[in-house]
Write an enzyme that holds these catalytic residues in place. Structure first.
Site, short mmCIF file in Angstrom:
data_model
loop_
_atom_site.label_atom_id
_atom_site.label_comp_id
_atom_site.label_asym_id
_atom_site.label_seq_id
_atom_site.Cartn_x
_atom_site.Cartn_y
_atom_site.Cartn_z
N HIS A 1 2.13 46.45 -22.66
CA HIS A 1 1.02 47.35 -22.40
C HIS A 1 1.07 48.57 -23.56
O HIS A 1 0.60 48.48 -24.52
CB HIS A 1 0.44 47.75 -21.45
CG HIS A 1 0.22 46.85 -20.26
ND1 HIS A 1 -0.66 45.54 -20.53
CD2 HIS A 1 0.60 46.51 -19.01
CE1 HIS A 1 -0.83 44.82 -19.55
NE2 HIS A 1 0.16 45.10 -18.69
N ASP B 1 -0.34 37.43 -19.13
CA ASP B 1 -0.42 38.45 -18.09
C ASP B 1 -1.00 38.05 -16.94
O ASP B 1 -0.61 37.33 -16.20
CB ASP B 1 -1.00 39.76 -18.81
CG ASP B 1 -0.76 41.05 -17.76
OD1 ASP B 1 -0.22 40.69 -16.75
OD2 ASP B 1 -1.25 42.06 -18.15
ZN ZN Z 1 1.63 42.67 -16.23
#
Ligand code: ZN
Length: 485
Positions: free
Chosen positions: A296, A347
């Site tokens: 991220h 993800d």
């Molecule tokens: Zn994750």
């Protein structure tokens, strides 16, 4: 054509690739040799072995693969069990729905899943990944215990479920057992619904050491172990330092992943607790190197972006998940300008498509800057090709796997794109990946997917898809699994 280090042997299989994207650019009619262990042992211009010519003593038998051949993509960030909640949380429960309310639904699912259910969900998911062009996956795995918090024993039944799904489907796997010890900064104890995630530092390191010694020495590394720290809020700095030192003693190049700065609430809590922002604090520990993957890094400041690039750590952007959860924007343009290494991950499985992931990486930058072709540069003007090549190479590095480029000494992981497919109609080699990434239907042009020299997807189909899809559907029909609260 690279010829260095070639060790072509008589039992290697040979293919002629009509158009292939090599590290130095596109080439035509390339003869590639693949050893039985799945490694590329030779790449030659194939002028002397005319396509379709009968085999002779100097031109051994080969199969010709028509179309565009490109490196397979590594999926650098996956939580397989979350495939079970896709589509179940897209309704409004309050005006303040956010990552944090989604997380409650995710915890509820995490606490319902048994090992055999996880295996089925992961098998379906890995088939979807392969068909979409992911040839390897890093599973960031923090489900360790029974729902009541008791251990399954060693080896962990939930880790094995993921491994069996990978073996069955043929995707290369880097399993990242994940350390998870606290519920927030300042060493706050876990909440009851986080009991399945807990591991002590020493058994965590010992389990990784045991897995590594059982891995064998095959250069293909289809099954690989790394490690992850869930986040700075879940792993206190002392534990993170002790575990990193022990892991580095096991292997200097062990992949280490961590979620970082995904949410502003996390950045604010870190500031309140430590006086520093998460990325700042992590970089200051002095542990991060080229074998780290920062997942991220959404709320990175310009100085932190430069700091990550200097550390040589890889950033994994999971833009479809970040968009789905309302996380925010990672400044990919600034990071690439700073020489940063970028890769992608599915993800939460909101999308399982590398083409869509890369398309939205570029679209996010276009929407912010009100320009086009933002993530290209003078040396790589084609956005699709630049992003695909970079994410394939750095993704494989993040997984610690010898893939990501088609060259001697790497694994034969590639996709064959169908030239005649409407999504690719009229494409030249130079813009084949632009078609794949930016054509809405681009991924449907993936005719074949090869992992370690094995054709795992043939004629757009995976051998297990007909068998697994109804089993997966039946599992998801059970409210116990699918009914996100
Ligand atoms: Zn994750």
């Amino acid at each position: 054509m690279r010829n260095d280090g070639q060790r072509t042997m008589s039992n290697d299989r040979r293919y002629v690739l009509e158009h292939v994207l090599l590290p130095q650019g596109w080439a035509q009619e390339v003869l590639v040799a693949v050893a039985p262990d799945g490694m590329i042992t030779g790449l030659h211009a194939a002028e002397t072995t005319a396509p379709g010519a009968p085999p002779t003593a100097t031109a051994p038998p080969f199969e010709r693969l028509p179309g565009f051949v490109v490196p397979g993509m590594s999926n650098a960030h996956s939580h397989a069990f979350q495939r079970g909640m896709v589509g179940h949380t897209e309704y409004r429960r309050s005006a303040r729905d956010s990552f944090w309310s989604w997380r409650e639904a995710m915890y509820a699912l995490a606490n319902r899943i048994a090992p055999e259910e996880l295996e089925l969900i992961a098998t379906q998911l890995f088939i979807e990944m392969l068909k979409a062009g992911y040839t390897a996956v890093a599973e960031f795995h923090y489900l360790h215990r029974r729902p009541d918090g008791a251990l399954y024993g060693a080896p962990d039944a939930l880790w094995q479920a993921i491994e069996r799904a990978a073996e069955r489907t043929g995707i290369a796997l880097t399993l990242l057992p994940t350390l998870y010890q606290t519920s927030d900064f300042g060493g706050k104890p876990l909440r009851a619904e986080q009991a399945r995630f807990y591991l002590e530092t020493e058994p965590f390191v010992a389990a990784i050491a045991a897995r590594r010694s059982a891995e064998g020495t095959s250069p293909a590394r289809l099954k690989r172990t790394g490690a992850a720290f869930h986040s700075l809020r879940a792993v206190p700095p002392e534990a993170l330092q002790a575990a990193t030192r022990a892991l580095r003693a096991l292997e200097a190049a062990l992949p280490i992943h961590i979620h970082i700065a995904e949410q502003m609430k996390e950045v604010e809590a870190c500031l309140a607790s430590t006086g520093r922002r998460p990325i700042e604090q992590l970089l200051d520990l002095g542990l991060v190197d080229a074998h780290w993957c920062l997942v991220h890094a959404t709320h990175a400041t310009p100085a932190e972006i430069v700091g990550i690039a200097r550390s040589e750590a890889i950033v994994c952007v999971s833009i479809t998940t970040e968009a789905n959860l309302g996380d925010g924007f990672f400044d990919a343009a600034r990071f690439l300008d700073a020489g940063g290494r970028l890769c992608i991950g599915s993800d939460s499985q909101a999308s399982v498509s590398p083409a869509e992931e890369l398309r939205w990486l570029e679209y996010q930058a276009r929407l912010r800057k009100r320009r086009r072709a933002v993530l290209a540069d003078r040396s790589a003007p084609h956005v699709g090709e630049r992003l695909w090549s970079a994410a394939a190479e750095h993704g494989a590095a993040a997984l610690g796997q010898p893939a990501g480029r088609l060259e001697v000494g790497r694994r034969a992981d590639w996709l064959v794109l169908e030239r005649a497919h409407p999504a690719l109609a009229g494409a030249r080699p130079a813009d084949a990946l632009d078609h794949l990434v930016f054509g809405g239907d681009g991924a449907r042009a993936i005719r074949e997917v090869w992992v370690a020299g094995r054709r795992i997807v043939a004629d757009h189909r995976h051998a297990l898809e007909g068998e697994i899809a109804p089993q997966f559907a039946a599992l998801m029909e059970q409210a116990r699994i699918a009914g996100a609260d």
